[in-house]
Design a protein around this motif. Sequence first.
Motif, PDB file in Angstrom:
ATOM      1  N   SER A  57       0.692  -1.182   0.004  1.00 31.91           N
ATOM      2  CA  SER A  57      -0.180  -0.101  -0.062  1.00 31.91           C
ATOM      3  C   SER A  57       0.884   1.466   0.007  1.00 31.91           C
ATOM      4  CB  SER A  57      -0.823   0.007   1.204  1.00 31.91           C
ATOM      5  OG  SER A  57      -0.076   0.481   2.342  1.00 31.91           O
ATOM      6  N   PHE A  58       2.065   1.262  -0.007  1.00 25.13           N
ATOM      7  CA  PHE A  58       3.019   2.487   0.256  1.00 25.13           C
ATOM      8  C   PHE A  58       3.379   2.711  -1.356  1.00 25.13           C
ATOM      9  CE2 PHE A  58       7.056   4.520   1.469  1.00 25.13           C
ATOM     10  CZ  PHE A  58       6.583   5.811   1.863  1.00 25.13           C
ATOM     11  N   SER A  79      -8.419   6.530  -3.715  1.00 29.49           N
ATOM     12  CA  SER A  79      -8.505   7.708  -4.668  1.00 29.49           C
ATOM     13  C   SER A  79      -6.957   7.820  -5.401  1.00 29.49           C
ATOM     14  CB  SER A  79      -8.590   8.830  -3.710  1.00 29.49           C
ATOM     15  OG  SER A  79      -7.636   8.717  -2.780  1.00 29.49           O
ATOM     16  N   TYR A 117       1.228   1.433  -8.063  1.00 26.96           N
ATOM     17  CA  TYR A 117       0.278   1.360  -6.886  1.00 26.96           C
ATOM     18  C   TYR A 117      -1.125   1.696  -7.632  1.00 26.96           C
ATOM     19  CZ  TYR A 117      -2.821   1.811  -2.851  1.00 26.96           C
ATOM     20  OH  TYR A 117      -3.740   1.931  -1.872  1.00 26.96           O
ATOM     21  N   LEU A 167     -11.680   4.836  -1.370  1.00 27.85           N
ATOM     22  CA  LEU A 167     -11.247   5.456  -0.152  1.00 27.85           C
ATOM     23  C   LEU A 167     -10.125   6.588  -0.384  1.00 27.85           C
ATOM     24  CD1 LEU A 167     -13.539   3.571   0.740  1.00 27.85           C
ATOM     25  CD2 LEU A 167     -11.890   3.157   2.848  1.00 27.85           C
ATOM     26  N   PHE A 168     -10.533   7.899  -0.157  1.00 30.19           N
ATOM     27  CA  PHE A 168      -9.557   8.912   0.039  1.00 30.19           C
ATOM     28  C   PHE A 168      -8.808   8.679   1.178  1.00 30.19           C
ATOM     29  CE2 PHE A 168     -10.427  12.085  -3.596  1.00 30.19           C
ATOM     30  CZ  PHE A 168     -11.323  11.409  -3.781  1.00 30.19           C
ATOM     31  N   ARG A 212      -1.272   4.707  11.751  1.00 32.83           N
ATOM     32  CA  ARG A 212      -0.863   4.870  10.373  1.00 32.83           C
ATOM     33  C   ARG A 212       0.878   4.210  10.373  1.00 32.83           C
ATOM     34  NH1 ARG A 212      -2.105   4.754   5.032  1.00 32.83           N
ATOM     35  NH2 ARG A 212      -2.627   6.968   4.205  1.00 32.83           N
ATOM     36  N   VAL A 250       2.812  10.370   4.950  1.00 39.24           N
ATOM     37  CA  VAL A 250       3.402  11.518   5.538  1.00 39.24           C
ATOM     38  C   VAL A 250       2.805  12.124   6.771  1.00 39.24           C
ATOM     39  CG1 VAL A 250       1.804  12.938   4.124  1.00 39.24           C
ATOM     40  CG2 VAL A 250       4.102  13.698   4.231  1.00 39.24           C
ATOM     41  N   GLY A 303       9.296  15.710   1.534  1.00 41.22           N
ATOM     42  CA  GLY A 303       9.298  15.828  -0.006  1.00 41.22           C
ATOM     43  C   GLY A 303       8.391  17.100  -0.382  1.00 41.22           C
ATOM     44  N   ASN A 304       7.385  16.821  -1.424  1.00 42.24           N
ATOM     45  CA  ASN A 304       6.662  17.979  -1.908  1.00 42.24           C
ATOM     46  C   ASN A 304       5.708  18.366  -0.885  1.00 42.24           C
ATOM     47  OD1 ASN A 304       4.914  19.450  -3.448  1.00 42.24           O
ATOM     48  ND2 ASN A 304       4.159  17.646  -4.707  1.00 42.24           N
ATOM     49  N   VAL A 335       0.112  19.405   2.125  1.00 47.30           N
ATOM     50  CA  VAL A 335       1.388  18.776   3.207  1.00 47.30           C
ATOM     51  C   VAL A 335       1.627  19.726   4.265  1.00 47.30           C
ATOM     52  CG1 VAL A 335       3.404  17.569   3.663  1.00 47.30           C
ATOM     53  CG2 VAL A 335       2.017  16.883   1.606  1.00 47.30           C
ATOM     54  N   TYR A 377      12.422  12.434  -1.083  1.00 44.93           N
ATOM     55  CA  TYR A 377      11.195  12.187  -0.876  1.00 44.93           C
ATOM     56  C   TYR A 377      10.019  12.624  -1.964  1.00 44.93           C
ATOM     57  CZ  TYR A 377      13.194  11.046   3.501  1.00 44.93           C
ATOM     58  OH  TYR A 377      13.780  10.167   4.295  1.00 44.93           O
ATOM     59  N   VAL A 431       0.795  13.036  -7.610  1.00 49.61           N
ATOM     60  CA  VAL A 431      -0.638  13.369  -7.598  1.00 49.61           C
ATOM     61  C   VAL A 431      -0.807  14.645  -6.717  1.00 49.61           C
ATOM     62  CG1 VAL A 431      -2.834  12.362  -6.392  1.00 49.61           C
ATOM     63  CG2 VAL A 431      -1.313  10.906  -7.755  1.00 49.61           C
TER      64      VAL A 431
HETATM   65  O1  F7E Z   1       1.765  10.850   0.406  1.00 52.45           O
HETATM   66  C1  F7E Z   1       3.680  13.738  -0.240  1.00 52.45           C
HETATM   67  C2  F7E Z   1       3.558  12.897  -1.206  1.00 52.45           C
HETATM   68  O2  F7E Z   1       2.618   8.512   1.189  1.00 52.45           O
HETATM   69  C3  F7E Z   1       0.733  11.910   0.662  1.00 52.45           C
HETATM   70  C4  F7E Z   1      -1.592   5.273   0.917  1.00 52.45           C
HETATM   71  O3  F7E Z   1      -2.593   4.821   2.016  1.00 52.45           O
HETATM   72  O4  F7E Z   1      -3.274   7.184   0.429  1.00 52.45           O
HETATM   73  C5  F7E Z   1      -1.944   6.823   0.695  1.00 52.45           C
HETATM   74  O5  F7E Z   1      -1.094   7.343  -0.486  1.00 52.45           O
HETATM   75  C6  F7E Z   1       1.510  13.198  -0.029  1.00 52.45           C
HETATM   76  C7  F7E Z   1       2.138  12.673  -1.445  1.00 52.45           C
HETATM   77  O6  F7E Z   1       0.159   8.966   0.907  1.00 52.45           O
HETATM   78  C8  F7E Z   1       6.359  13.186   2.074  1.00 52.45           C
HETATM   79  O7  F7E Z   1       4.468  13.144  -2.484  1.00 52.45           O
HETATM   80  C9  F7E Z   1       5.625  15.019   0.917  1.00 52.45           C
HETATM   81  O8  F7E Z   1       1.741  13.793  -2.501  1.00 52.45           O
HETATM   82  O9  F7E Z   1       1.131   9.888   2.963  1.00 52.45           O
HETATM   83  P1  F7E Z   1       1.643   9.224   1.523  1.00 52.45           P
HETATM   84  P2  F7E Z   1      -0.433   8.642  -0.622  1.00 52.45           P
HETATM   85  O10 F7E Z   1       0.890   8.544  -1.408  1.00 52.45           O
HETATM   86  O11 F7E Z   1      -1.335   9.720  -0.732  1.00 52.45           O
HETATM   87  C10 F7E Z   1      -3.934   6.507  -0.766  1.00 52.45           C
HETATM   88  C11 F7E Z   1      -5.214   7.186  -1.051  1.00 52.45           C
HETATM   89  C12 F7E Z   1      -3.724   5.132  -0.829  1.00 52.45           C
HETATM   90  O12 F7E Z   1      -4.289   4.233  -1.328  1.00 52.45           O
HETATM   91  C13 F7E Z   1      -2.207   4.628  -0.442  1.00 52.45           C
HETATM   92  O13 F7E Z   1      -2.211   3.131  -0.005  1.00 52.45           O
HETATM   93  O14 F7E Z   1       2.401  13.359   0.610  1.00 52.45           O
HETATM   94  N1  F7E Z   1       4.819  13.812   0.801  1.00 52.45           N
HETATM   95  N2  F7E Z   1       6.857  14.630   1.542  1.00 52.45           N
HETATM   96  C14 F7E Z   1       5.273  12.768   1.465  1.00 52.45           C
HETATM   97  N3  F7E Z   1       5.061  11.662   1.397  1.00 52.45           N
HETATM   98  C15 F7E Z   1       5.662  10.660   2.077  1.00 52.45           C
HETATM   99  N4  F7E Z   1       5.224   9.349   2.169  1.00 52.45           N
HETATM  100  N5  F7E Z   1       6.825  11.101   2.922  1.00 52.45           N
HETATM  101  C16 F7E Z   1       7.266  12.210   2.791  1.00 52.45           C
HETATM  102  O15 F7E Z   1       8.430  12.712   3.243  1.00 52.45           O
END
Ligand code: F7E
Length: 322
Positions: A82-83, A124, A147, A174-175, A182, A187, A209-210, A249, A274, A280
């Motif tokens: 899921s990551f 989402s 993914y 799901l969003f 978590r 993030v 990251g972003n 973020v 990152y 997205v």
């Molecule tokens: O990233 C930005 C990153 O890894 C959210 C999963 O549950 O939700 C999740 O996927 C945003 C992205 O979640 C960092 O670029 C910035 O835009 O928390 P995330 P995700 O990718 O949205 C969906 C709905 C799912 O289905 C997935 O299984 O945050 N971001 N800086 C970062 N993200 C991470 N991980 N780390 C950073 O340092």
Amino acid sequence: MPRAIITGITGQDGSYLAEFLLNKGYEVIGMVRRSSTITFERVHHIQDAITIVQGDLHDQSSLVDVIEQYRPEEVYNLAAQSFVPTSWNQPVLTGEVTALGVTRLLEAIRLVNPETRFYQASSSEMFGKAVEVPQRETTPFYPRSPYGVAKVYGHWITVNYRESYDLFAVSGILFNHESPRRGLEFVTRKISHGVARIKLGLVDSLRLGNLEARRDWGYAGDYVEGMWLMLQNATPKDYVLGTGETHSVREFCEVAFRHVGLDYDKYVVQDQRYYRPAEVDLLVADPSRAQTELGWKPKVNFQELVSLMVESDLKLVSQEVR
Ligand code: F7E
Ligand code: NAP
């Protein structure tokens, strides 16, 4: 007593769903993959109330065996790689588990007991480079990661088995939903845990990251109720679950640091490591179908979610340093 199988019970959502179903009087069977270490941290507190059985989405016969042995009324398929960043490093594994794993489970249900109601954890991330804002059930998909692509496959195979074999198979789109459970690499949890470590003097910066990416963040405990409601529906239908609000973020950082009296700007460092190969940028749900037809509504708002996560990590980190 209705019986439900949850794949991915050791994950964030699996643990909340197991609690929810136990409270509804269900017998809960949790499918876990074999591991050399125990990964039951999130379900430790309810372990005596659930049954754990081994199975893996890679392995067809293990899925047939589990369905045959327990003959559940409901199956919730929450297991996945899921990551999102890992899906670029391990695209084939992600496809095997997150995409083909769904077909294996649907096949097991079709062959053993087609009366079983099936929930697929769609995402989402399937909307990716969103073609309309907000996103609803009819919004076309444009996934931006392996993914997201795998989830689109899982989504359509669920629709296809419903239409081909008349299964009660539904997909919840799901969003993002978060909680103190978590994983640390996502993030929101990275921020809440980072804030706690900074506040308690263990580190002096948080590398992210972003900061401009925007998400529709809700509380995981609210979303598992929506999964259950979808399986209680009179007819099988797919639904979007989200809050309808979007935050960046950067905003998440602001609120989280402010909660402990700090200014995020002094601690957050942007790090190219990152950033993602394809991002997205903006996700926001239109959850009106679920609200009207299922009576589902999220209860925890953005500020409450951030506070809940930071408070929980402050407690956790202070216990660790004691
Ligand atoms: O990233 C930005 C990153 O890894 C959210 C999963 O549950 O939700 C999740 O996927 C945003 C992205 O979640 C960092 O670029 C910035 O835009 O928390 P995330 P995700 O990718 O949205 C969906 C709905 C799912 O289905 C997935 O299984 O945050 N971001 N800086 C970062 N993200 C991470 N991980 N780390 C950073 O340092
Ligand atoms: P999570 O915390 O990463 O949990 C994933 C679960 O899948 C874990 O229990 C993991 O087991 C299990 N798993 C992984 N590979 C497996 C395999 N080959 N066979 C059997 N089990 C396997 O994910 P989550 O946040 O709870 O999300 C639950 C589901 O909803 C996932 O399908 C996710 O993609 C989807 N989703 C999540 C969100 C969200 O914002 N959280 C939004 C939309 C959709 P281990 O404990 O052994 O690793």
